[in-house]
Design a protein around this motif. Structure first.
Motif, mmCIF file in Angstrom:
data_model
loop_
_atom_site.group_PDB
_atom_site.id
_atom_site.type_symbol
_atom_site.label_atom_id
_atom_site.label_comp_id
_atom_site.label_asym_id
_atom_site.label_seq_id
_atom_site.Cartn_x
_atom_site.Cartn_y
_atom_site.Cartn_z
ATOM 1 N N SER A 110 5.883 -7.919 13.700
ATOM 2 C CA SER A 110 6.458 -8.777 12.676
ATOM 3 C C SER A 110 5.485 -9.875 12.267
ATOM 4 O O SER A 110 5.313 -10.172 11.074
ATOM 5 C CB SER A 110 7.765 -9.389 13.192
ATOM 6 N N ASN A 111 4.822 -10.468 13.256
ATOM 7 C CA ASN A 111 3.860 -11.537 12.968
ATOM 8 C C ASN A 111 2.668 -11.013 12.170
ATOM 9 O O ASN A 111 2.173 -11.676 11.245
ATOM 10 C CB ASN A 111 3.375 -12.178 14.262
ATOM 11 N N GLU A 112 2.188 -9.798 12.520
ATOM 12 C CA GLU A 112 1.049 -9.226 11.816
ATOM 13 C C GLU A 112 1.412 -8.890 10.371
ATOM 14 O O GLU A 112 0.614 -9.112 9.449
ATOM 15 C CB GLU A 112 0.562 -7.964 12.539
ATOM 16 N N GLN A 113 2.616 -8.344 10.176
ATOM 17 C CA GLN A 113 3.040 -8.044 8.809
ATOM 18 C C GLN A 113 3.122 -9.319 7.961
ATOM 19 O O GLN A 113 2.683 -9.342 6.801
ATOM 20 C CB GLN A 113 4.401 -7.345 8.833
ATOM 21 N N ARG A 115 1.488 -12.093 8.529
ATOM 22 C CA ARG A 115 0.135 -12.613 8.347
ATOM 23 C C ARG A 115 -0.577 -11.879 7.213
ATOM 24 O O ARG A 115 -1.245 -12.497 6.371
ATOM 25 C CB ARG A 115 -0.654 -12.474 9.645
ATOM 26 N N LEU A 116 -0.450 -10.538 7.189
ATOM 27 C CA LEU A 116 -1.080 -9.759 6.129
ATOM 28 C C LEU A 116 -0.498 -10.104 4.765
ATOM 29 O O LEU A 116 -1.232 -10.195 3.761
ATOM 30 C CB LEU A 116 -0.924 -8.264 6.409
ATOM 31 N N LYS A 117 0.815 -10.284 4.702
ATOM 32 C CA LYS A 117 1.432 -10.664 3.435
ATOM 33 C C LYS A 117 0.921 -12.011 2.954
ATOM 34 O O LYS A 117 0.671 -12.210 1.757
ATOM 35 C CB LYS A 117 2.960 -10.709 3.585
ATOM 36 N N ASN A 118 0.756 -12.959 3.891
ATOM 37 C CA ASN A 118 0.258 -14.278 3.524
ATOM 38 C C ASN A 118 -1.188 -14.206 3.036
ATOM 39 O O ASN A 118 -1.582 -14.915 2.098
ATOM 40 C CB ASN A 118 0.370 -15.236 4.704
ATOM 41 N N GLU A 119 -2.001 -13.368 3.707
ATOM 42 C CA GLU A 119 -3.403 -13.257 3.330
ATOM 43 C C GLU A 119 -3.589 -12.507 2.012
ATOM 44 O O GLU A 119 -4.423 -12.872 1.179
ATOM 45 C CB GLU A 119 -4.190 -12.551 4.432
ATOM 46 N N LEU A 120 -2.819 -11.435 1.832
ATOM 47 C CA LEU A 120 -2.994 -10.609 0.636
ATOM 48 C C LEU A 120 -2.255 -11.151 -0.572
ATOM 49 O O LEU A 120 -2.628 -10.868 -1.714
ATOM 50 C CB LEU A 120 -2.530 -9.175 0.932
ATOM 51 N N GLY A 122 -0.173 -11.488 -3.637
ATOM 52 C CA GLY A 122 0.393 -10.565 -4.608
ATOM 53 C C GLY A 122 -0.224 -9.191 -4.589
ATOM 54 O O GLY A 122 0.236 -8.293 -5.312
ATOM 55 N N ASN A 123 -1.284 -9.001 -3.815
ATOM 56 C CA ASN A 123 -1.935 -7.691 -3.757
ATOM 57 C C ASN A 123 -1.213 -6.695 -2.855
ATOM 58 O O ASN A 123 -1.607 -5.529 -2.773
ATOM 59 C CB ASN A 123 -3.375 -7.847 -3.259
ATOM 60 N N VAL A 124 -0.195 -7.156 -2.157
ATOM 61 C CA VAL A 124 0.502 -6.280 -1.206
ATOM 62 C C VAL A 124 1.088 -5.063 -1.909
ATOM 63 O O VAL A 124 0.904 -3.914 -1.477
ATOM 64 C CB VAL A 124 1.602 -7.059 -0.465
ATOM 65 N N GLU A 125 1.804 -5.290 -3.025
ATOM 66 C CA GLU A 125 2.449 -4.186 -3.724
ATOM 67 C C GLU A 125 1.418 -3.200 -4.252
ATOM 68 O O GLU A 125 1.603 -1.983 -4.187
ATOM 69 C CB GLU A 125 3.304 -4.724 -4.874
ATOM 70 N N THR A 126 0.305 -3.737 -4.745
ATOM 71 C CA THR A 126 -0.747 -2.855 -5.263
ATOM 72 C C THR A 126 -1.328 -1.994 -4.152
ATOM 73 O O THR A 126 -1.563 -0.784 -4.319
ATOM 74 C CB THR A 126 -1.862 -3.701 -5.898
ATOM 75 N N ILE A 127 -1.572 -2.622 -2.997
ATOM 76 C CA ILE A 127 -2.127 -1.873 -1.861
ATOM 77 C C ILE A 127 -1.147 -0.811 -1.389
ATOM 78 O O ILE A 127 -1.528 0.328 -1.086
ATOM 79 C CB ILE A 127 -2.479 -2.843 -0.721
ATOM 80 N N VAL A 128 0.142 -1.169 -1.321
ATOM 81 C CA VAL A 128 1.165 -0.209 -0.872
ATOM 82 C C VAL A 128 1.203 0.997 -1.796
ATOM 83 O O VAL A 128 1.264 2.158 -1.359
ATOM 84 C CB VAL A 128 2.542 -0.886 -0.796
ATOM 85 N N LYS A 129 1.152 0.744 -3.135
ATOM 86 C CA LYS A 129 1.173 1.838 -4.100
ATOM 87 C C LYS A 129 -0.088 2.691 -4.001
ATOM 88 O O LYS A 129 -0.046 3.913 -4.177
ATOM 89 C CB LYS A 129 1.321 1.282 -5.514
ATOM 90 N N THR A 130 -1.236 2.041 -3.749
ATOM 91 C CA THR A 130 -2.492 2.781 -3.644
ATOM 92 C C THR A 130 -2.524 3.647 -2.392
ATOM 93 O O THR A 130 -3.014 4.788 -2.403
ATOM 94 C CB THR A 130 -3.676 1.799 -3.626
ATOM 95 N N VAL A 131 -1.995 3.107 -1.304
ATOM 96 C CA VAL A 131 -2.042 3.803 -0.008
ATOM 97 C C VAL A 131 -0.981 4.893 0.076
ATOM 98 O O VAL A 131 -1.148 5.870 0.817
ATOM 99 C CB VAL A 131 -1.876 2.785 1.140
ATOM 100 N N ALA A 132 0.103 4.762 -0.698
ATOM 101 C CA ALA A 132 1.236 5.682 -0.583
ATOM 102 C C ALA A 132 0.829 7.148 -0.718
ATOM 103 O O ALA A 132 1.245 7.993 0.095
ATOM 104 C CB ALA A 132 2.314 5.319 -1.605
ATOM 105 N N PRO A 133 0.015 7.543 -1.736
ATOM 106 C CA PRO A 133 -0.367 8.962 -1.834
ATOM 107 C C PRO A 133 -1.158 9.448 -0.624
ATOM 108 O O PRO A 133 -0.963 10.580 -0.167
ATOM 109 C CB PRO A 133 -1.219 9.000 -3.107
ATOM 110 N N PHE A 134 -2.048 8.591 -0.128
ATOM 111 C CA PHE A 134 -2.825 8.980 1.049
ATOM 112 C C PHE A 134 -1.924 9.122 2.277
ATOM 113 O O PHE A 134 -2.099 10.041 3.084
ATOM 114 C CB PHE A 134 -3.917 7.946 1.320
ATOM 115 N N LYS A 135 -0.980 8.227 2.368
ATOM 116 C CA LYS A 135 -0.035 8.301 3.497
ATOM 117 C C LYS A 135 0.788 9.576 3.415
ATOM 118 O O LYS A 135 1.019 10.255 4.427
ATOM 119 C CB LYS A 135 0.887 7.086 3.498
ATOM 120 N N LYS A 136 1.216 9.935 2.175
ATOM 121 C CA LYS A 136 1.978 11.165 2.008
ATOM 122 C C LYS A 136 1.127 12.377 2.358
ATOM 123 O O LYS A 136 1.597 13.333 3.006
ATOM 124 C CB LYS A 136 2.480 11.276 0.568
ATOM 125 N N PHE A 137 -0.150 12.338 1.929
ATOM 126 C CA PHE A 137 -1.047 13.449 2.239
ATOM 127 C C PHE A 137 -1.211 13.594 3.758
ATOM 128 O O PHE A 137 -1.181 14.713 4.298
ATOM 129 C CB PHE A 137 -2.402 13.212 1.574
#
Length: 213
Positions: A110-113, A115-120, A122-137
């Motif tokens: 929970s703390n790491e999530q 922390r990443l949200k705080n560091e990233l 507004g880029n979080v949603e973009t990263i999630v969308k970018t990573v989603a196809p690779f994760k599905k693959f």
């Protein structure tokens, strides 16, 4: 009432204090082992005492055996209960450790999530969308790998069977190769003999066409 009749009854008190009587109360029979020594017949009394001693010793041994058996059973049961209690204690300790580790992992995650949200930001949603196809693959590949392994295992099994069939065919070929060679050799001899007979016939050495009647 006579003296004998008065001795054969016992007197009791009821709840009101009045006397009640019950007839025919018997006097306990004395134990011969506890009887006083008969000075007129000490030898007989000695035999009685020896018999009493022998019976008492047998009873003592019987009781000693029971005591030892019960003691052994009690010790074994006590050891089993101690082992069960120790196992339960160890299990509870390990269970608490696992629960603490789980809580620690959940807190860390929970703390790491966060922390990443705080560091990233507004880029979080973009990263999630970018990573989603690779994760599905990766997920699809992880699901397909066991199936492919199963298919490969089936092909390997068929390959083993094919190799065994090949080995069996080679063995059969080797088994029949010598008889076939022998037949070919015999055929060659028969052919040579036939040629010699034909040649002899042409030369008039044999008379062809003779049939048995």
């Amino acid at each position: 009432m006579s003296i004998e009749q008065s001795n054969s009854t016992t007197s009791n008190l009821d709840a009101s204090g009045a006397s009640t009587y019950s007839a025919g109360a018997s006097t306990p029979k004395p134990d011969p082992c506890d009887a006083d020594v008969d000075s007129n017949n000490p030898a007989e009394h000695l035999a009685v005492l020896r018999k009493c001693l022998d019976e008492a010793q047998k009873e003592e041994k019987t009781q000693e055996g029971k005591v030892q058996r019960y003691d052994a059973q009690a010790k074994a049961l006590s050891a089993l209960l101690d082992e069960i209690e120790k196992t339960k204690t160890d299990y509870d300790k390990e269970q608490r450790r696992l629960e603490d580790n789980q809580k620690g992992y959940e807190t860390f995650s929970s703390n790491e999530q966060q922390r990443l949200k705080n560091e990233l930001g507004g880029n979080v949603e973009t990263i999630v969308k970018t990573v989603a196809p690779f994760k599905k693959f990766i997920d699809d590949l992880s699901s397909a790998i066991p199936k492919e392994k199963h298919a490969i295992a089936g092909l390997e099994e068929k390959l083993i069977e094919a190799k065994q069939s090949e080995a069996d065919a080679k063995a059969d070929f080797e088994k029949w190769k010598k008889p076939v060679a022998s037949i070919v050799a015999r055929y060659g001899k028969l052919k040579t003999l036939s040629d010699r007979i034909n040649e002899a016939t042409k030369n008039g050495e044999l008379v062809p066409g003779i049939r048995a009647e």
